[in-house]
Scaffold this active site. Structure first.
Site, short mmCIF file in Angstrom:
data_model
loop_
_atom_site.label_atom_id
_atom_site.label_comp_id
_atom_site.label_asym_id
_atom_site.label_seq_id
_atom_site.Cartn_x
_atom_site.Cartn_y
_atom_site.Cartn_z
N TRP A 36 45.74 55.25 59.64
CA TRP A 36 46.04 54.97 60.56
C TRP A 36 46.79 53.52 60.23
O TRP A 36 47.08 53.30 58.80
CB TRP A 36 45.23 54.69 61.53
CG TRP A 36 44.06 53.16 60.55
CD1 TRP A 36 43.92 52.80 60.95
CD2 TRP A 36 42.78 54.65 60.24
NE1 TRP A 36 42.78 52.43 60.18
CE2 TRP A 36 41.94 53.31 59.44
CE3 TRP A 36 42.47 55.52 59.82
CZ2 TRP A 36 40.56 53.34 59.25
CZ3 TRP A 36 40.64 56.03 59.84
CH2 TRP A 36 40.00 54.70 59.31
N GLU A 91 52.30 46.51 60.38
CA GLU A 91 53.39 47.09 59.86
C GLU A 91 54.61 47.89 60.49
O GLU A 91 56.05 47.65 60.29
CB GLU A 91 52.37 48.45 59.41
CG GLU A 91 51.39 48.38 58.12
CD GLU A 91 51.81 49.52 57.46
OE1 GLU A 91 50.47 50.11 58.38
OE2 GLU A 91 51.77 50.32 56.68
N CYS A 149 47.73 49.75 49.25
CA CYS A 149 46.75 49.49 49.81
C CYS A 149 45.80 49.16 50.89
O CYS A 149 45.21 48.66 49.41
CB CYS A 149 46.33 51.63 50.13
SG CYS A 149 45.67 51.84 51.66
N ARG A 191 42.00 50.99 51.57
CA ARG A 191 41.31 51.72 50.34
C ARG A 191 39.87 51.55 50.43
O ARG A 191 39.72 52.38 49.70
CB ARG A 191 41.71 51.26 48.94
CG ARG A 191 43.24 51.06 48.66
CD ARG A 191 43.47 51.43 47.48
NE ARG A 191 43.68 49.65 47.57
CZ ARG A 191 43.41 49.21 46.15
NH1 ARG A 191 42.88 48.91 45.13
NH2 ARG A 191 44.01 48.17 45.76
N1 ARG Z 1 54.68 50.50 56.41
C1 ARG Z 1 54.51 52.26 57.08
C2 ARG Z 1 55.62 52.19 58.55
O1 ARG Z 1 55.38 51.31 59.01
C3 ARG Z 1 54.12 52.99 56.63
C4 ARG Z 1 53.07 53.04 55.68
C5 ARG Z 1 51.81 53.39 55.12
N2 ARG Z 1 50.94 52.83 56.00
C6 ARG Z 1 49.82 53.41 56.29
N3 ARG Z 1 49.16 52.51 57.32
N4 ARG Z 1 48.34 53.79 55.92
O2 ARG Z 1 55.88 53.22 59.12
#
Ligand code: ARG
Length: 368
Positions: free
Chosen positions: A238, A243, A67, A70
């Site tokens: 968030w 991602e 992560c 953090r």
């Molecule tokens: N990578 C995952 C997604 O795209 C989420 C993982 C957690 N991500 C976060 N920013 N807490 O759905």
């Protein structure tokens, strides 16, 4: 070493560190350890105080090597739901988590903790990978929706759920109580916030009909604190833009949108050297960040996230804690070498408390 010994060792290590971090006196720590020892000897388990549970869940975030977010570990909102007994209570707690975490777009990092397992017996078993996730269907015209959800979608349908078959059908909550069959609940529309994806310059982007949900709430990992296994403990932060923009909407095995984005940008997709994929990825990421900002939904770009992670590195050093990390996950998938993370090493050692993968509660359903 038998189970009780292992549990005691884990408990002792956790309580010692936890009480030190919480600035508790040595007497208090010794008394608590004594109490836990007796509890383990008589009952084979021990029960965390709310304070221990709360701090333990935060430590677990701090120890999550993959992560990048953090820095904010100590701001986690912990909902203690160890008292729940019925499926209805679990459903209400999960709905509440979604609403509380979403907070109208001003996302609050949160975790909801259900009763821990005891001798491998699990009180609550959640089937969803995330509380909010899009369904995926295999059809004769190809995949509709999110390919990552094919398996769970089939299982939901086998249990009587029926999706509308849009590209963005929200899967129902699916979980079971101890010895009972699984139950499914559709999420009320009002509690799920979604963001339509538009681009600040290219109006045609909107025609792609893309959107994504506001809050990623991981629901299938196990939280382990002081030897106690919380197999049902959904948590969220968030999103970091990449991602969604570089993975969920871009990966070939997800929404696979790069070709379509490139065509909107008017790029030559016949030659690799035009770098059309790279350009498409960047503009898709611009669109994601822009859209979440416009909608007032918390999101972080990867440069800012890396900078925040640098602050976390410094903070850990000041606290004389050893920094652990998984470089392969910490580097962002877009312009990794433009962040400091790329240019250093991290020790990928597992420190507890932590969040762990666990076996899926369902098996693949064979194709008919
Ligand atoms: N990578 C995952 C997604 O795209 C989420 C993982 C957690 N991500 C976060 N920013 N807490 O759905």
């Amino acid at each position: 070493m038998n189970n009780q010994e292992t549990l005691w060792n884990e408990a002792e290590a956790f309580i010692s560190l936890c009480y030190e971090e919480l600035n508790k006196s040595n007497e208090e720590k010794v008394a608590r350890l004594h109490e836990i020892k007796e509890e383990i000897e008589s009952a084979g388990v021990y029960t965390h105080t709310t304070e221990e549970l709360t701090h333990g869940a935060k430590m677990a975030w701090r120890n999550s090597n993959r992560c990048i977010g953090r820095l904010f570990w100590s701001t986690l909102h912990v909902h203690d739901c160890r008292h729940v007994k019925t499926a209805d209570e679990v459903k209400e707690a999960l709905f509440h988590h979604i609403e509380y975490a979403t907070n109208g777009g001003k996302i609050r990092p949160s975790i909801t903790i259900f009763p821990p397992e005891h001798h491998r017996q699990q009180e609550v078993v959640i089937y969803n990978h995330q509380l909010v996730r899009y369904a995926g269907y295999e059809t004769e015209y190809g995949i509709i929706g999110d390919e990552a959800s094919l398996e769970l979608t089939k299982i939901c349908e086998a249990h009587g759920w029926k999706g509308e078959r849009t590209h963005f059908d929200i899967l129902p909550l699916m979980f079971r109580m101890k010895d009972q069959p699984p139950v499914l609940y559709d999420l009320p529309k009002e509690i799920v916030l979604e963001v339509d994806i538009t681009h600040p310059e290219y109006e045609k982007f909107h025609d792609l009909g893309l959107k994504w949900y506001a809050v990623p709430i991981i629901a299938d990992m196990k939280l382990e604190i002081g030897g106690i296994h919380y197999n049902a403990a959904p948590f969220n932060g968030w999103y970091m833009g990449t991602e969604i923009g570089a993975r969920n909407l871009a990966d070939e095995h997800r929404y696979n949108m790069l070709k379509k984005v490139a065509s909107i940008l008017g790029l030559d997709t016949t030659k690799n050297v035009s770098l059309w994929k790279d350009k498409a990825i960047v503009e898709l990421n611009v669109a994601v960040l822009h859209s979440y900002r416009e909608a007032g939904v918390t999101i972080v770009d990867h440069h800012t996230a890396a900078h925040q992670f640098k602050q976390f590195e410094k903070q850990e050093e000041r606290s004389e804690r050893r920094l652990t990390g998984d470089w392969t996950w910490l580097i962002p998938p877009v312009s990794p070498a433009a962040t400091h993370i790329f240019h250093r090493n991290y020790e990928n050692a597992i420190v507890k408390p932590n969040y762990f993968y666990q076996e899926k509660p369902y098996k693949r359903i064979e194709k008919a």
